[in-house]
Design a protein around this motif. Structure first.
Motif, mmCIF file in Angstrom:
data_model
loop_
_atom_site.group_PDB
_atom_site.id
_atom_site.type_symbol
_atom_site.label_atom_id
_atom_site.label_comp_id
_atom_site.label_asym_id
_atom_site.label_seq_id
_atom_site.Cartn_x
_atom_site.Cartn_y
_atom_site.Cartn_z
ATOM 1 N N ARG A 5 -14.636 4.173 -0.788
ATOM 2 C CA ARG A 5 -13.911 3.766 0.420
ATOM 3 C C ARG A 5 -12.762 2.835 0.057
ATOM 4 N NH1 ARG A 5 -11.223 4.517 4.792
ATOM 5 N NH2 ARG A 5 -11.333 2.817 6.274
ATOM 6 N N VAL A 6 -12.985 1.901 -0.842
ATOM 7 C CA VAL A 6 -11.918 1.003 -1.297
ATOM 8 C C VAL A 6 -10.798 1.826 -1.919
ATOM 9 C CG1 VAL A 6 -11.335 -0.861 -2.900
ATOM 10 C CG2 VAL A 6 -13.499 -0.924 -1.643
ATOM 11 N N GLN A 7 -11.162 2.749 -2.788
ATOM 12 C CA GLN A 7 -10.187 3.623 -3.443
ATOM 13 C C GLN A 7 -9.383 4.397 -2.396
ATOM 14 O OE1 GLN A 7 -11.844 6.941 -5.655
ATOM 15 N NE2 GLN A 7 -10.386 6.546 -7.330
ATOM 16 N N GLN A 8 -10.062 4.927 -1.389
ATOM 17 C CA GLN A 8 -9.384 5.682 -0.336
ATOM 18 C C GLN A 8 -8.394 4.808 0.423
ATOM 19 O OE1 GLN A 8 -11.991 7.068 2.785
ATOM 20 N NE2 GLN A 8 -10.349 8.118 3.854
ATOM 21 N N ILE A 9 -8.794 3.600 0.776
ATOM 22 C CA ILE A 9 -7.906 2.684 1.503
ATOM 23 C C ILE A 9 -6.650 2.410 0.686
ATOM 24 C CG2 ILE A 9 -7.640 0.310 2.347
ATOM 25 C CD1 ILE A 9 -10.668 0.452 3.111
ATOM 26 N N ALA A 16 1.049 6.217 2.390
ATOM 27 C CA ALA A 16 1.805 5.899 3.601
ATOM 28 C C ALA A 16 3.135 5.245 3.236
ATOM 29 C CB ALA A 16 0.986 4.997 4.523
ATOM 30 N N TRP A 17 3.107 4.365 2.247
ATOM 31 C CA TRP A 17 4.340 3.727 1.791
ATOM 32 C C TRP A 17 5.306 4.786 1.252
ATOM 33 C CZ3 TRP A 17 7.395 3.519 -2.442
ATOM 34 C CH2 TRP A 17 8.359 2.510 -2.489
ATOM 35 N N ALA A 18 4.804 5.661 0.393
ATOM 36 C CA ALA A 18 5.645 6.706 -0.210
ATOM 37 C C ALA A 18 6.232 7.613 0.862
ATOM 38 C CB ALA A 18 4.835 7.520 -1.215
ATOM 39 N N SER A 19 5.439 7.972 1.850
ATOM 40 C CA SER A 19 5.918 8.829 2.926
ATOM 41 C C SER A 19 7.017 8.150 3.740
ATOM 42 C CB SER A 19 4.746 9.205 3.836
ATOM 43 O OG SER A 19 5.175 9.986 4.918
ATOM 44 N N SER A 20 6.830 6.868 4.019
ATOM 45 C CA SER A 20 7.821 6.147 4.825
ATOM 46 C C SER A 20 9.129 5.919 4.075
ATOM 47 C CB SER A 20 7.264 4.812 5.301
ATOM 48 O OG SER A 20 7.240 3.854 4.262
ATOM 49 N N LYS A 21 9.051 5.817 2.750
ATOM 50 C CA LYS A 21 10.250 5.558 1.942
ATOM 51 C C LYS A 21 10.873 6.846 1.416
ATOM 52 C CE LYS A 21 9.376 1.145 2.233
ATOM 53 N NZ LYS A 21 9.639 0.527 3.497
ATOM 54 N N GLY A 22 10.120 7.945 1.480
ATOM 55 C CA GLY A 22 10.632 9.216 0.988
ATOM 56 C C GLY A 22 10.690 9.306 -0.525
ATOM 57 N N ARG A 23 9.859 8.519 -1.188
ATOM 58 C CA ARG A 23 9.829 8.540 -2.657
ATOM 59 C C ARG A 23 8.509 7.970 -3.141
ATOM 60 N NH1 ARG A 23 11.078 3.151 -4.433
ATOM 61 N NH2 ARG A 23 12.018 1.951 -2.768
ATOM 62 N N ASP A 24 8.169 8.324 -4.375
ATOM 63 C CA ASP A 24 6.974 7.753 -4.985
ATOM 64 C C ASP A 24 7.254 6.317 -5.408
ATOM 65 O OD1 ASP A 24 5.415 10.028 -4.721
ATOM 66 O OD2 ASP A 24 6.030 10.830 -6.660
ATOM 67 N N PRO A 25 6.259 5.456 -5.321
ATOM 68 C CA PRO A 25 6.471 4.066 -5.739
ATOM 69 C C PRO A 25 6.571 3.954 -7.257
ATOM 70 C CG PRO A 25 4.193 4.410 -5.169
ATOM 71 C CD PRO A 25 4.905 5.689 -4.835
ATOM 72 N N ASP A 26 7.350 3.004 -7.696
ATOM 73 C CA ASP A 26 7.430 2.691 -9.122
ATOM 74 C C ASP A 26 6.531 1.481 -9.357
ATOM 75 O OD1 ASP A 26 8.005 2.061 -11.728
ATOM 76 O OD2 ASP A 26 10.112 1.538 -11.359
ATOM 77 N N LEU A 27 5.366 1.741 -9.910
ATOM 78 C CA LEU A 27 4.393 0.675 -10.139
ATOM 79 C C LEU A 27 4.485 0.091 -11.539
ATOM 80 C CD1 LEU A 27 1.308 2.280 -8.357
ATOM 81 C CD2 LEU A 27 2.959 0.648 -7.433
ATOM 82 N N SER A 28 5.459 0.530 -12.309
ATOM 83 C CA SER A 28 5.563 0.091 -13.701
ATOM 84 C C SER A 28 5.757 -1.420 -13.832
ATOM 85 C CB SER A 28 6.694 0.831 -14.412
ATOM 86 O OG SER A 28 7.950 0.520 -13.825
ATOM 87 N N GLY A 29 6.345 -2.034 -12.846
ATOM 88 C CA GLY A 29 6.566 -3.477 -12.893
ATOM 89 C C GLY A 29 5.290 -4.293 -12.751
ATOM 90 N N HIS A 30 4.215 -3.637 -12.337
ATOM 91 C CA HIS A 30 2.948 -4.340 -12.182
ATOM 92 C C HIS A 30 2.212 -4.502 -13.499
ATOM 93 C CE1 HIS A 30 3.769 -3.299 -8.025
ATOM 94 N NE2 HIS A 30 2.914 -4.234 -7.683
ATOM 95 N N GLY A 31 2.552 -3.697 -14.488
ATOM 96 C CA GLY A 31 1.897 -3.783 -15.787
ATOM 97 C C GLY A 31 1.119 -2.524 -16.096
ATOM 98 N N THR A 32 0.667 -2.430 -17.319
ATOM 99 C CA THR A 32 -0.001 -1.218 -17.784
ATOM 100 C C THR A 32 -1.453 -1.119 -17.332
ATOM 101 O OG1 THR A 32 -0.565 -2.293 -19.863
ATOM 102 C CG2 THR A 32 1.469 -1.021 -19.820
ATOM 103 N N HIS A 33 -2.031 -2.192 -16.846
ATOM 104 C CA HIS A 33 -3.437 -2.190 -16.438
ATOM 105 C C HIS A 33 -3.564 -2.306 -14.928
ATOM 106 C CE1 HIS A 33 -4.612 -2.403 -20.599
ATOM 107 N NE2 HIS A 33 -3.792 -3.408 -20.748
ATOM 108 N N PHE A 34 -2.730 -1.562 -14.213
ATOM 109 C CA PHE A 34 -2.719 -1.597 -12.756
ATOM 110 C C PHE A 34 -3.167 -0.237 -12.247
ATOM 111 C CE2 PHE A 34 -0.669 -1.255 -8.577
ATOM 112 C CZ PHE A 34 -1.029 -2.458 -8.016
ATOM 113 N N ALA A 35 -4.462 -0.116 -11.921
ATOM 114 C CA ALA A 35 -5.001 1.176 -11.493
ATOM 115 C C ALA A 35 -6.282 0.987 -10.709
ATOM 116 C CB ALA A 35 -5.266 2.057 -12.711
ATOM 117 N N TRP A 36 -6.620 2.010 -9.938
ATOM 118 C CA TRP A 36 -7.902 2.034 -9.242
ATOM 119 C C TRP A 36 -8.485 3.448 -9.270
ATOM 120 C CZ3 TRP A 36 -3.447 0.362 -6.585
ATOM 121 C CH2 TRP A 36 -2.836 1.313 -5.760
ATOM 122 N N ASN A 37 -8.309 4.116 -10.405
ATOM 123 C CA ASN A 37 -8.871 5.459 -10.581
ATOM 124 C C ASN A 37 -10.391 5.434 -10.630
ATOM 125 O OD1 ASN A 37 -6.298 6.677 -10.747
ATOM 126 N ND2 ASN A 37 -6.147 5.986 -12.856
#
Length: 106
Positions: A5-9, A16-37
């Motif tokens: 459920r956390v992963q889904q949220i 929702a962010w990507a849809s509203s902006k019309g592009r995929d987010p660039d998460l590279s600035g967060h660092g290499t260990h930024f994931a919730w897979n």
């Protein structure tokens, strides 16, 4: 509540962010260990040199102090995530906070 459920949220919030902006987010600035897979990924995740969920807050009444919760509610230095919104609704952030309070169950 379970990790799925956390992963889904989080995934739906990013979508929702990507849809509203019309592009995929660039998460590279967060660092290499930024994931919730996986739960392990999220518990080890670091964004901008800060643990998203500090281990000492897991299973405590202080779960609202987790960097992830702060980032989603108000942000650090006014940069609520996902930056520029749309933001994850407060009831869903409450669910994530409760999951942390409950010890991050599988």
């Amino acid at each position: 509540m379970r990790f799925e459920r956390v992963q889904q949220i989080l995934t739906d919030g990013l979508a929702a962010w990507a849809s509203s902006k019309g592009r995929d987010p660039d998460l590279s600035g967060h660092g290499t260990h930024f994931a919730w897979n996986s739960k392990a990924d999220l518990l080890a995740a670091v964004g901008k040199n800060r643990r998203l969920i500090q281990p000492e807050l897991i299973g405590t009444a202080n779960a609202g102090q987790a960097n992830l919760i702060i980032d989603l509610r108000v942000g650090f230095a006014g940069n609520r995530m996902p930056q520029g919104g749309p933001y994850i609704p407060d009831p869903q952030i409450d669910e994530i906070e409760q999951w942390i309070k409950d010890g991050c169950p599988d």
